[in-house]
Design a protein around this motif. Structure first.
Motif, PDB file in Angstrom:
ATOM      1  N   UNK A  95       0.858  -1.181   0.000  1.00 41.93           N
ATOM      2  CA  UNK A  95       0.000   0.000   0.000  1.00 41.93           C
ATOM      3  C   UNK A  95       0.890   1.226   0.000  1.00 41.93           C
ATOM      4  N   UNK A  96       0.718   2.017  -1.026  1.00 45.05           N
ATOM      5  CA  UNK A  96       1.453   3.271  -1.141  1.00 45.05           C
ATOM      6  C   UNK A  96       0.560   4.433  -0.764  1.00 45.05           C
ATOM      7  N   UNK A  97       1.159   5.470  -0.229  1.00 41.31           N
ATOM      8  CA  UNK A  97       0.373   6.660   0.074  1.00 41.31           C
ATOM      9  C   UNK A  97       0.111   7.473  -1.187  1.00 41.31           C
ATOM     10  N   UNK A  98       0.822   7.124  -2.251  1.00 41.63           N
ATOM     11  CA  UNK A  98       0.626   7.784  -3.546  1.00 41.63           C
ATOM     12  C   UNK A  98       0.877   6.744  -4.638  1.00 41.63           C
ATOM     13  N   UNK A  99       0.490   7.071  -5.857  1.00 40.69           N
ATOM     14  CA  UNK A  99       0.575   6.085  -6.945  1.00 40.69           C
ATOM     15  C   UNK A  99       2.017   5.725  -7.312  1.00 40.69           C
ATOM     16  N   UNK A 152      -2.564  -1.325  -3.483  1.00 36.42           N
ATOM     17  CA  UNK A 152      -3.580  -0.282  -3.462  1.00 36.42           C
ATOM     18  C   UNK A 152      -2.900   1.017  -3.040  1.00 36.42           C
ATOM     19  N   UNK A 153      -3.640   2.095  -3.185  1.00 32.63           N
ATOM     20  CA  UNK A 153      -3.080   3.413  -2.894  1.00 32.63           C
ATOM     21  C   UNK A 153      -4.023   4.212  -2.007  1.00 32.63           C
ATOM     22  N   UNK A 154      -3.471   4.842  -0.998  1.00 31.45           N
ATOM     23  CA  UNK A 154      -4.233   5.816  -0.234  1.00 31.45           C
ATOM     24  C   UNK A 154      -4.549   5.447   1.193  1.00 31.45           C
ATOM     25  N   UNK A 155      -5.260   6.359   1.841  1.00 24.25           N
ATOM     26  CA  UNK A 155      -5.573   6.226   3.259  1.00 24.25           C
ATOM     27  C   UNK A 155      -6.460   5.021   3.564  1.00 24.25           C
TER      28      UNK A 155
END
Length: 135
Positions: free
Chosen positions: A33-37, A52-55
């Protein structure tokens, strides 16, 4: 074991960790999981099985993880240039997972006793810890 790797900014640390995890534990499924793409894409390139990406993915995936790996900033609200929200930090902190936090000397956080360790050496420590947890 559900292994979750979380990273921010460019995802370089997560990429290196995932690459090493896949070398040592190819049978283990790894979710990135990244905080951005950009962070997410780099971790996918390293061999993450899902991403996946995001909070919200940080919150949801933290609930189901057995092991969470990432820079220490993932448990500090507003760290990593503001990419880690309070909800993200709380989700990682409240997770029942074993957290393997990698000390990084940036974004106004300093973990004493770790200066001079390369990212490669830190990643090797991650692999040792995961091996102990899996066995």
């Amino acid at each position: 074991m559900n292994i979750l790797v979380i990273d921010a900014q460019g995802g370089g640390l997560g990429k290196q960790v995932i690459s090493e995890l896949k070398k040592h534990f190819p049978e283990q499924s790894i979710i990135a999981v990244g905080t951005n793409s950009a962070a997410t894409q780099n971790m996918l390139k390293a061999g993450a099985d899902e991403a996946a990406t995001g909070e919200n993915p940080v919150i949801v995936c933290s609930k189901n993880a057995d092991i969470i790996i990432g820079p220490i900033g993932i448990v500090i609200a507003d760290s990593m240039l503001g990419e880690i929200t309070a909800a993200m930090a709380a989700a990682v902190g409240k997770s029942r997972a074993k957290r393997i936090l990698i000390p990084m000397e940036n974004c106004d956080n300093c973990v004493v006793g770790t200066r001079g360790m390369s990212v490669t050496a830190k990643t090797a420590e991650v692999i040792k810890e995961v091996a102990a947890l899996i066995s």
